[in-house]
Write an enzyme that holds these catalytic residues in place. Structure first.
Site, PDB file in Angstrom:
ATOM      1  N   HIS A 117     -31.920 -86.234 -62.738  1.00 53.67           N
ATOM      2  CA  HIS A 117     -31.077 -86.863 -61.721  1.00 53.67           C
ATOM      3  C   HIS A 117     -31.555 -86.414 -60.342  1.00 53.67           C
ATOM      4  O   HIS A 117     -32.093 -85.303 -60.195  1.00 53.67           O
ATOM      5  CB  HIS A 117     -29.619 -86.435 -61.883  1.00 53.67           C
ATOM      6  N   GLU A 120     -29.978 -85.283 -57.735  1.00 54.39           N
ATOM      7  CA  GLU A 120     -29.389 -84.026 -57.267  1.00 54.39           C
ATOM      8  C   GLU A 120     -30.049 -82.828 -57.933  1.00 54.39           C
ATOM      9  O   GLU A 120     -30.404 -81.849 -57.282  1.00 54.39           O
ATOM     10  CB  GLU A 120     -27.884 -83.962 -57.562  1.00 54.39           C
ATOM     11  N   CYS A 179     -22.429 -86.424 -61.012  1.00 55.58           N
ATOM     12  CA  CYS A 179     -21.864 -86.429 -62.363  1.00 55.58           C
ATOM     13  C   CYS A 179     -21.500 -85.002 -62.770  1.00 55.58           C
ATOM     14  O   CYS A 179     -21.683 -84.059 -62.006  1.00 55.58           O
ATOM     15  CB  CYS A 179     -22.886 -87.006 -63.341  1.00 55.58           C
ATOM     16  N   CYS A 227     -24.657 -82.620 -62.692  1.00 59.60           N
ATOM     17  CA  CYS A 227     -25.081 -82.289 -61.333  1.00 59.60           C
ATOM     18  C   CYS A 227     -24.019 -81.468 -60.609  1.00 59.60           C
ATOM     19  O   CYS A 227     -24.354 -80.546 -59.850  1.00 59.60           O
ATOM     20  CB  CYS A 227     -25.412 -83.556 -60.569  1.00 59.60           C
TER      21      CYS A 227
END
Length: 165
Positions: free
Chosen positions: A53, A55, A83, A86
């Protein structure tokens, strides 16, 4: 000092780079002392790694650049609400502030579905600023998924499905 909108626009540019690769257009930027430390975008499809991801990748790059996993004094800018994975990484890396654009009511764990980054039971709580360039961040995602659905419809229409006898 640069504005939240400036850094979010950098995150949006990173998201556009992801989109060019066919990735979900999410971008992230880590800032410390008004300097961009790391930039990243989603690479899950490209890398076939669930943790790729934006992040997570930006935090990893920032830690490497600073030579420490403790990202105190850093701000993370991200185009979509983080999410659960993260959000956990944000808390564990001790980031001071998260600034995000679009909310994620189905999977966001920084204010929508739950608020992991500010949960009083955690050993670290994060300052949260939401809705920065929200429309631009949200439109990027909406248009991406709209094109994806349209492409799938076109592809499915081209396939020949013989009638069952």
């Amino acid at each position: 000092m640069r504005s939240h909108e400036f850094y979010m626009s950098v995150a949006i540019e990173a998201a556009r780079a992801a989109e060019k690769l066919g990735e979900v257009p999410i971008g992230a930027v880590v800032v410390k002392d008004d300097e961009i430390i790391a930039t990243a975008y989603n690479l899950r499809e490209t890398s076939q790694l669930p943790m790729a991801h934006a992040e997570h990748l930006a935090i990893e790059r920032a830690a490497k650049k600073l030579g420490t996993w403790r990202l105190e004094g850093c701000t993370l800018y991200v185009t979509l609400e983080p999410c659960v994975m993260c959000s956990g990484t944000i808390v564990m890396s001790r980031i001071d502030t998260v600034v995000y654009g679009a909310k994620d009511p189905k999977g966001g764990c920084s204010g929508s579905l739950m608020n992991l980054i500010q949960d009083s039971r955690m050993n670290h709580r994060v300052n949260l600023i939401t809705g920065v360039l929200e429309y631009s961040c949200g439109e990027l995602l909406k248009q991406f998924f709209k094109r994806l659905r349209e492409n799938r419809k076109r592809t499915n229409k081209l396939k020949y499905n013989p009638p069952k006898v």
